[in-house]
Design an enzyme around this catalytic site. Sequence first.
Site, mmCIF file in Angstrom:
data_model
loop_
_atom_site.group_PDB
_atom_site.id
_atom_site.type_symbol
_atom_site.label_atom_id
_atom_site.label_comp_id
_atom_site.label_asym_id
_atom_site.label_seq_id
_atom_site.Cartn_x
_atom_site.Cartn_y
_atom_site.Cartn_z
ATOM 1 N N LYS A 190 0.833 -1.217 0.000
ATOM 2 C CA LYS A 190 0.000 0.000 0.000
ATOM 3 C C LYS A 190 0.863 1.261 0.000
ATOM 4 O O LYS A 190 0.667 2.183 0.804
ATOM 5 C CB LYS A 190 -0.969 0.007 1.182
ATOM 6 C CG LYS A 190 -1.921 -1.196 1.157
ATOM 7 C CD LYS A 190 -2.950 -1.138 2.255
ATOM 8 C CE LYS A 190 -3.851 -2.351 2.274
ATOM 9 N NZ LYS A 190 -3.187 -3.631 2.594
HETATM 10 O O1 LIG Z 1 -4.821 -4.282 -0.066
HETATM 11 C C1 LIG Z 1 -5.210 -5.236 0.640
HETATM 12 O O2 LIG Z 1 -4.802 -6.371 0.434
HETATM 13 C C2 LIG Z 1 -6.279 -4.980 1.624
HETATM 14 C C3 LIG Z 1 -7.147 -3.950 1.345
HETATM 15 C C4 LIG Z 1 -8.316 -3.794 2.099
HETATM 16 O O3 LIG Z 1 -9.150 -2.948 1.811
HETATM 17 N N1 LIG Z 1 -8.530 -4.650 3.131
HETATM 18 C C5 LIG Z 1 -7.656 -5.649 3.468
HETATM 19 O O4 LIG Z 1 -7.959 -6.413 4.402
HETATM 20 N N2 LIG Z 1 -6.487 -5.793 2.757
HETATM 21 C C6 LIG Z 1 -5.481 -6.811 3.159
HETATM 22 O O5 LIG Z 1 -6.038 -8.109 2.929
HETATM 23 C C7 LIG Z 1 -5.679 -9.019 3.982
HETATM 24 C C8 LIG Z 1 -6.933 -9.493 4.658
HETATM 25 O O6 LIG Z 1 -6.634 -10.498 5.584
HETATM 26 P P1 LIG Z 1 -7.769 -11.435 6.259
HETATM 27 O O7 LIG Z 1 -8.803 -10.525 6.837
HETATM 28 O O8 LIG Z 1 -7.013 -12.206 7.291
HETATM 29 O O9 LIG Z 1 -8.322 -12.316 5.159
HETATM 30 C C9 LIG Z 1 -4.718 -8.254 4.877
HETATM 31 O O10 LIG Z 1 -3.398 -8.516 4.410
HETATM 32 C C10 LIG Z 1 -5.054 -6.796 4.634
HETATM 33 O O11 LIG Z 1 -3.932 -5.965 4.832
#
Ligand SMILES: O=C(O)c1cc(=O)[nH]c(=O)n1[C@@H]1O[C@H](COP(=O)(O)O)[C@@H](O)[C@H]1O
Length: 271
Positions: A95
């Site tokens: 990001k």
């Molecule tokens: O850019 C991302 O990957 C991201 C964007 C967003 O809006 N929300 C989000 O959760 N993420 C990333 O996606 C992953 C979600 O993880 P879980 O919630 O464990 O499935 C994490 O690595 C967050 O940093």
Amino acid sequence: MHFMTALRAAWRTRNSLLCVGLDPDPTRFPAHLHGQPDAIFRFCSAIVDATADLVCCFKPQIAYFAAQRAEDQLEALIAHIHARHPGTPVILDAKRGDIGSTAGQYAVEAFERFGADAITVNPYMGRDSVEPWLDYADKGVILLCRTSNPGGSDLQFLDVGGGERLFERVARLVAREWNASGNCSLVVGATFPDEIARVRELVGDMPLLVPGIGAQGGDIAATVQAGRSADGTGLMINSSRAILYAGTDDDFAAAARRAALDTRNAINRHR
Ligand SMILES: O=C(O)c1cc(=O)[nH]c(=O)n1[C@@H]1O[C@H](COP(=O)(O)O)[C@@H](O)[C@H]1O
């Protein structure tokens, strides 16, 4: 190979829209890895080897590696994915967002040091901050648009004129002006299916990275129905914790495989 070409091939050959997120938290590792100097690499590479045939891409989150002084293990992990599972694109989730000269250094870090195939980028600083990323025409540039967290609405929902919301402006700008090399994608959270549908309307068949199923509770059916492109692809649907920590013992990789298989199949039922 161009990130988009590799992604499309992986959608087809793996029959999968699932992205497994690699967010390694050593406090959640099985006991036999505790205290091991290369525990992060061993944990993540076991997950990768157990799930690679079920995914369209992997997404390591850089903070989990940097927080443990384990950037060398991130580098080794991405090299491992490329060597053992060729054709599986790797998105480095960092990001990033900064003025052009600094963004250029971040791009060298992501693409030349770590060897990532795509990167998540914060578009908030505008076109010149994104330009150094776009210059890598064969790499994917995945811009935050409508994030999965509740506070995403604080700014992304602001009316920027004529009833247009900020996330819609981002989607429109990226699709019409920033995507000259065809290497752009957008992040839209699975927790907001209405906005996934709106973004899909604005960007045609541009691929969307959709985090938020699994641990954040996003609905798989609603996500796929709102976001799939005309040919039933167009999505990288990320799940991290729900797959990584499906098991807690020595059999953690097998448990992760079962969770990944269930998730991929659930996604495919709605394509
Ligand atoms: O850019 C991302 O990957 C991201 C964007 C967003 O809006 N929300 C989000 O959760 N993420 C990333 O996606 C992953 C979600 O993880 P879980 O919630 O464990 O499935 C994490 O690595 C967050 O940093």
